[in-house]
Write an enzyme that holds these catalytic residues in place. Structure first.
Site, PDB file in Angstrom:
ATOM      1  N   ASN A  90       0.840  -1.193   0.000  1.00 28.28           N
ATOM      2  CA  ASN A  90       0.000   0.000   0.000  1.00 28.28           C
ATOM      3  C   ASN A  90       0.881   1.252   0.000  1.00 28.28           C
ATOM      4  O   ASN A  90       1.949   1.280   0.610  1.00 28.28           O
ATOM      5  CB  ASN A  90      -1.033   0.006   1.138  1.00 28.28           C
ATOM      6  CG  ASN A  90      -0.477  -0.267   2.509  1.00 28.28           C
ATOM      7  OD1 ASN A  90       0.592  -0.845   2.662  1.00 28.28           O
ATOM      8  ND2 ASN A  90      -1.215   0.148   3.526  1.00 28.28           N
ATOM      9  N   GLU A 123       0.246   5.091   0.736  1.00 27.28           N
ATOM     10  CA  GLU A 123      -0.745   6.057   1.227  1.00 27.28           C
ATOM     11  C   GLU A 123      -0.404   7.473   0.774  1.00 27.28           C
ATOM     12  O   GLU A 123       0.671   7.731   0.222  1.00 27.28           O
ATOM     13  CB  GLU A 123      -0.843   5.952   2.755  1.00 27.28           C
ATOM     14  CG  GLU A 123      -1.336   4.574   3.170  1.00 27.28           C
ATOM     15  CD  GLU A 123      -1.655   4.461   4.647  1.00 27.28           C
ATOM     16  OE1 GLU A 123      -1.247   5.331   5.442  1.00 27.28           O
ATOM     17  OE2 GLU A 123      -2.339   3.473   5.013  1.00 27.28           O
ATOM     18  N   CYS A 172      -4.014   0.536  -2.733  1.00 27.08           N
ATOM     19  CA  CYS A 172      -3.926  -0.729  -2.003  1.00 27.08           C
ATOM     20  C   CYS A 172      -2.805  -1.601  -2.579  1.00 27.08           C
ATOM     21  O   CYS A 172      -2.469  -1.518  -3.768  1.00 27.08           O
ATOM     22  CB  CYS A 172      -5.229  -1.512  -2.110  1.00 27.08           C
ATOM     23  SG  CYS A 172      -6.596  -0.840  -1.166  1.00 27.08           S
ATOM     24  N   GLU A 194      -2.841  -4.766  -3.287  1.00 23.70           N
ATOM     25  CA  GLU A 194      -3.285  -5.694  -4.334  1.00 23.70           C
ATOM     26  C   GLU A 194      -3.309  -5.022  -5.699  1.00 23.70           C
ATOM     27  O   GLU A 194      -2.897  -5.605  -6.702  1.00 23.70           O
ATOM     28  CB  GLU A 194      -4.699  -6.206  -4.029  1.00 23.70           C
ATOM     29  CG  GLU A 194      -4.837  -6.979  -2.734  1.00 23.70           C
ATOM     30  CD  GLU A 194      -5.208  -6.106  -1.546  1.00 23.70           C
ATOM     31  OE1 GLU A 194      -4.656  -4.993  -1.418  1.00 23.70           O
ATOM     32  OE2 GLU A 194      -6.041  -6.542  -0.742  1.00 23.70           O
ATOM     33  N   CYS A 201     -10.090  -5.684  -0.030  1.00 22.20           N
ATOM     34  CA  CYS A 201     -11.242  -4.774   0.004  1.00 22.20           C
ATOM     35  C   CYS A 201     -12.071  -4.926  -1.278  1.00 22.20           C
ATOM     36  O   CYS A 201     -11.645  -5.551  -2.255  1.00 22.20           O
ATOM     37  CB  CYS A 201     -10.768  -3.331   0.169  1.00 22.20           C
ATOM     38  SG  CYS A 201     -10.140  -2.579  -1.343  1.00 22.20           S
ATOM     39  N   CYS A 211     -10.514  -3.785  -4.621  1.00 26.46           N
ATOM     40  CA  CYS A 211      -9.487  -4.715  -5.112  1.00 26.46           C
ATOM     41  C   CYS A 211     -10.113  -6.003  -5.646  1.00 26.46           C
ATOM     42  O   CYS A 211      -9.631  -6.576  -6.622  1.00 26.46           O
ATOM     43  CB  CYS A 211      -8.469  -5.008  -4.022  1.00 26.46           C
ATOM     44  SG  CYS A 211      -7.420  -3.568  -3.686  1.00 26.46           S
TER      45      CYS A 211
HETATM   46  N1  THU Z   1      -5.374  -1.672   2.180  1.00 23.36           N
HETATM   47  C1  THU Z   1      -4.774  -2.465   1.254  1.00 23.36           C
HETATM   48  O1  THU Z   1      -3.613  -2.251   0.883  1.00 23.36           O
HETATM   49  N2  THU Z   1      -5.499  -3.503   0.748  1.00 23.36           N
HETATM   50  C2  THU Z   1      -6.785  -3.798   1.078  1.00 23.36           C
HETATM   51  O2  THU Z   1      -7.372  -4.720   0.542  1.00 23.36           O
HETATM   52  C3  THU Z   1      -7.461  -3.008   2.108  1.00 23.36           C
HETATM   53  C4  THU Z   1      -6.725  -1.852   2.660  1.00 23.36           C
HETATM   54  C5  THU Z   1      -4.614  -0.542   2.741  1.00 23.36           C
HETATM   55  C6  THU Z   1      -5.124   0.819   2.338  1.00 23.36           C
HETATM   56  C7  THU Z   1      -4.664   1.671   3.490  1.00 23.36           C
HETATM   57  O3  THU Z   1      -3.333   2.106   3.223  1.00 23.36           O
HETATM   58  C8  THU Z   1      -4.628   0.738   4.684  1.00 23.36           C
HETATM   59  O4  THU Z   1      -4.690  -0.578   4.154  1.00 23.36           O
HETATM   60  C9  THU Z   1      -5.764   0.941   5.658  1.00 23.36           C
HETATM   61  O5  THU Z   1      -6.983   0.943   5.026  1.00 23.36           O
END
Ligand code: THU
Length: 144
Positions: free
Chosen positions: A44, A46, A55, A57, A88, A91
């Site tokens: 991820n 941010e 994300c 994925e 999520c 994704c």
């Molecule tokens: N996140 C992912 O990388 N993948 C997911 O499937 C769900 C959430 C990350 C996004 C964000 O940086 C952190 O997790 C919290 O939501």
């Protein structure tokens, strides 16, 4: 060649170590395995503007598609916490475009869980013909 799940999770854990997650404090690592065994990592990334966050994925998927791969068999995910998490919704939709039956293995702490994407997203969005009304009235048909 096909790595076992533990080896794939180890790669996801390493990718998690490179995550940029200063806002949530929740680093995520992913490895997407193509049907020929090639591996693509993601983490991820941010952003101060939270909706811009990527994300893990979808980062892995983007790397794979950019390298010319469009067929995938397995995704490994690694997160912190005590209960392994599923991808999520966004994704899931992104992954189903290429691999509706994708195997998913996810770890957090010692907990490991497995799903297939068709179970996590049984009905996906498909872009239908949106330019024509479903039931267009014929020219001589009276309306109202
Ligand atoms: N996140 C992912 O990388 N993948 C997911 O499937 C769900 C959430 C990350 C996004 C964000 O940086 C952190 O997790 C919290 O939501």
């Amino acid at each position: 060649m096909r790595l076992d799940d533990d080896a794939l999770l180890a790669r996801a854990r390493a990718a998690r170590g490179r995550a940029y997650a200063p806002y949530s404090g929740y680093p995520v690592g992913a490895v997407l395995e193509s049907t020929d065994g090639s591996l693509f990592e993601g983490c991820n990334v941010e952003n101060a503007s939270s909706p811009v966050t990527l994300c893990a994925e979808r980062g892995a998927l983007s790397a794979a598609v950019a390298a010319g791969h469009r067929s995938f068999r397995r995704l490994a995910l690694s997160t912190e916490g005590v209960e392994a998490v599923a991808p999520c919704g966004a994704c899931r939709q992104a992954l189903t475009e290429f691999a509706p039956d994708l195997e998913i293995v996810s770890e957090a702490g010692g907990d490991v869980r497995r799903w297939t994407l068709d179970v996590l997203l049984p009905v996906r969005f498909v872009l239908r013909d949106h330019r024509r009304p479903a039931a267009a009235p014929s020219e001589d048909e009276e309306i109202g």
